[in-house]
Write a protein that holds these residues in place. Structure first.
Motif, PDB file in Angstrom:
ATOM      1  N   GLN A 480       0.849  -1.190   0.000  1.00 27.65           N
ATOM      2  CA  GLN A 480       0.000   0.000   0.000  1.00 27.65           C
ATOM      3  C   GLN A 480       0.884   1.239   0.000  1.00 27.65           C
ATOM      4  O   GLN A 480       1.903   1.266   0.669  1.00 27.65           O
ATOM      5  CB  GLN A 480      -0.848   0.017   1.275  1.00 27.65           C
ATOM      6  N   LYS A 522      -3.227   3.269  -5.462  1.00 22.79           N
ATOM      7  CA  LYS A 522      -2.928   3.278  -4.029  1.00 22.79           C
ATOM      8  C   LYS A 522      -2.132   2.062  -3.576  1.00 22.79           C
ATOM      9  O   LYS A 522      -1.727   1.973  -2.428  1.00 22.79           O
ATOM     10  CB  LYS A 522      -4.195   3.476  -3.199  1.00 22.79           C
ATOM     11  N   GLY A 523      -1.914   1.147  -4.500  1.00 21.92           N
ATOM     12  CA  GLY A 523      -1.069   0.015  -4.155  1.00 21.92           C
ATOM     13  C   GLY A 523      -0.295  -0.449  -5.374  1.00 21.92           C
ATOM     14  O   GLY A 523      -0.772  -0.342  -6.501  1.00 21.92           O
TER      15      GLY A 523
END
Ligand code: ADP
Ligand code: MG
Length: 616
Positions: A480, A522-523
């Motif tokens: 993440q 986001k990751g």
């Protein structure tokens, strides 16, 4: 003996001409839009179905045609644009050969509707394979609409030769971009399979570029202006820090016509000399105006090549104009990492711009770098001495002055994390039987003699198999990000990402949002440094766009290959012993260790026998 020479019937001659004019759907798009521009349209719509294989329609609000002209327009060498050979040297229209409509009508089903402003009704003509099927009056707005259906319906070999829809659509979009960039004063829209791909209002050049390539483009553009007697240059070059590995956004227009010129491209390249990281190319949108008499656009049937009377002067002017802009806008001093000190005054054009070097690098504060690493919050500007992978930097650290060193570190920070792939390898026995040769090959002893491994290719193979496994098992781990990463793309690029989204997720990417021109991530896959993400995606998009898919085309495979290519250790990277060994072990744990994902040899062996022979 009987005479044997015959004149070819028109429809056959037209089909032959069509071979030159119409190579693929995008050629039709180009010809039809150019006709609309020549007809002084202020608004043009392009409608595409199945990448143009089923339908290409261009609707304009131009001057339309009379009933006789409508009929004549499909005859070969029928043109309203030139009357005498001399006119060829005064051209300010796009077309002039009078071949396009005749050629298109020879190999497709064509429906024309056209009306001139003061006529009450318009006219429609349907032509299939050069045969007029019907001709009638019709109610239609001012202007012309030409629908081209079932391209190459009567030449199956050509139809089969067409590439996948992705590839053909890419060509169409390229063509659309070229006209759109050259004519910001014409509003242009494109619809693909019923949905709107572009809707470009009337604007100026800069705004048009931004409307096509996305909002983020604006800040990347450096204006270029030069006005001399022989040549007027205006337009933009991309700031060097946004240079890409692919040559995508490079456009020359001469008298509003898109052209390709390796020679002039070279002039731009040389203006950027010393400012670009090797292997990257700066984008440009440059509009040149020259006297129509001094160019010959007639040398190529598809008219993207131009012959200039005085190429050398153009070269020099272009190069100095671009250099001037880069100097004037303080571009040059900000970004060099491997720069040659002779370039410190980048361009001696005008005394008043030479104060630029005052933007000297302050080694404690670099706004450019700050901005870049701010969202990650992870990297201080000064590099912490790396422990196990220090040798990765050997080649870079040996260079130049202190400040240059800082820049090298900044720039290559990503590679630090690439090395983390070896991190979990501390337990590997420290039996050093490997040796790195010229930061390119790893040499190891084997029973029968000697093994030589190409480090870059070998690592590609390892990563490729890893990614493939993740993609098929669909359970790759993600890391993440503290702050989501926002990347900006053009509409076309976004559509590629959307298309591959699911596969990308299987490798470990997590998308939090994909909008019209922005991707929010986001990751990322474990082991993929954040700083590499945009490079990976850019490479991937370019790979997809350039791929000529055959029957075994697989998006998964392409993704794995592309990511492996982006992330693999490069030639020139020093590797520590344990890293070398790890690479060797991993390679031979692969299913197909002997070739890279693109089928290149990863290693060779040299037997003792062979060596002995050399010593006789
Ligand atoms: P060229 O463009 O080289 O003249 P084309 O075969 O493309 O040859 O077109 C033939 C003629 O048909 C043009 O010269 C023009 O007079 C007419 N024409 C074609 N398209 C249009 C259009 N969209 N609006 C008005 N006239 C057109
Ligand atoms: Mg034409």
């Amino acid at each position: 003996m009987a005479d044997i020479i015959q004149l070819l019937p028109d429809h056959v001659a037209n089909q032959i001409a069509a071979g030159e004019v119409v190579q693929r759907p995008s050629s039709v798009v180009k010809e039809l839009i150019e006709n609309a521009i020549d007809a002084e349209a202020s608004s043009i719509k392009l409608i595409i179905k199945d990448a143009g294989k089923t339908l290409i329609q261009v609707i304009d609000d131009g001057k339309g045609m009379s009933v006789t002209d409508a009929r004549l327009s499909f005859e070969r060498h029928a043109t309203s644009k030139i009357r005498t050979a001399d006119d060829l040297f005064r051209l300010n229209t796009k077309g002039f050969r009078g071949e396009a409509l005749a050629s298109i009508a020879a190999i497709a089903h064509v429906e024309l509707k056209t009306k001139q402003e003061h006529d009450d009704v318009g006219h429609t003509i349907i032509i299939e394979g050069s045969k007029v099927v019907s001709q009638d009056v019709v109610v239609t707005p001012k202007g012309t609409s030409i629908a081209v259906k079932n391209l190459f319906f009567n030449i199956p070999a050509r139809r089969n030769f067409l590439k996948s829809n992705t590839v053909e659509l890419r060509h169409i979009i390229d063509e659309f971009h070229r006209v759109a960039l050259a004519h910001p004063k014409i509003s242009l829209a494109m619809y693909n399979n019923g949905s709107e791909s572009f809707n470009l209002p009337v604007s100026n050049y800069r705004q048009r570029i931004v409307n096509i390539f996305g909002n983020k483009t604006n800040e990347k553009l450096v204006p270029v202006e030069e006005d001399t007697e022989v040549l007027k240059i205006s337009g933009f070059v991309g700031k060097p820090e946004f240079a890409k590995k692919t040559r995508g956004e490079q456009y020359f227009f001469v008298n509003n016509r898109f052209i390709k010129s390796a020679y002039l491209n070279h002039a731009i390249g040389s203006a950027f000399d010393g400012l670009l990281k090797t292997g990257t190319h700066a984008g440009y949108f440059l509009y040149l105006s020259v006297d129509p008499q001094s160019i010959d656009i007639n040398i190529h049937p598809t008219k993207t090549e131009v012959k200039f009377d005085d190429e050398h002067t153009l070269y020099a002017l272009l190069r100095s104009a671009v250099k001037h802009s880069l100097g004037q806008f303080n571009i040059a001093p900000i970004l060099d990492f491997e720069r040659d000190s002779n370039l410190d005054v980048p361009y001696n054009y005008n005394k008043d711009i030479i104060h630029t070097p005052k933007v000297e690098v302050d080694s404690h504060f670099n706004p450019f770098q700050e901005e870049k690493s701010a969202p990650t919050g992870r990297m201080s500007y000064k590099k912490e001495p790396a422990v196990s992978w220090e040798s990765l930097y050997v080649g870079l650290e040996s260079k130049g002055t202190k400040s240059q060193q800082d820049f090298s570190e900044v720039h290559f920070e990503s590679e630090e994390s690439t090395a983390s792939m070896f991190e979990d390898d501390k337990q590997v026995e420290q039996v050093h039987t490997t040796y790195q040769l010229h930061k390119k090959y790893i040499v190891s002893t084997i029973k029968s003699g000697m093994l030589l491994i190409d480090q870059h290719r070998a690592h590609q193979r390892i990563l490729y198999e890893d990614f493939l496994q993740h993609l098929t098992v669909k359970e790759a781990a993600s890391q993440q990000l503290l702050f989501p990463l926002q990347l900006h793309y053009s509409t076309q690029e976004i559509s590629v990402i959307v298309q591959l989204k699911e596969d990308l997720e299987h490798t470990g990417f997590i998308f939090s949002n994909i909008s019209e021109d922005t991707v929010e991530i986001k990751g990322v896959p474990i082991g993929v440094p954040e700083s590499e993400v945009s490079i990976i995606l850019e490479q991937l998009i370019s790979d997809v766009e350039n791929e000529v898919p055959d029957s075994n085309f697989s998006a998964t495979d392409l993704l794995a290959k592309s990511m492996a290519k982006s992330l693999a250790i490069k030639t020139g990277q020093g590797l520590q012993k344990d890293e070398q060994e790890h690479l060797v072990n991993k390679l031979f744990a692969c299913k197909e260790p002997n070739v890279s994902p693109t089928n290149k040899t990863t290693f060779i062996t040299v037997s003792i026998d062979e060596l002995d022979k050399k010593f006789v």
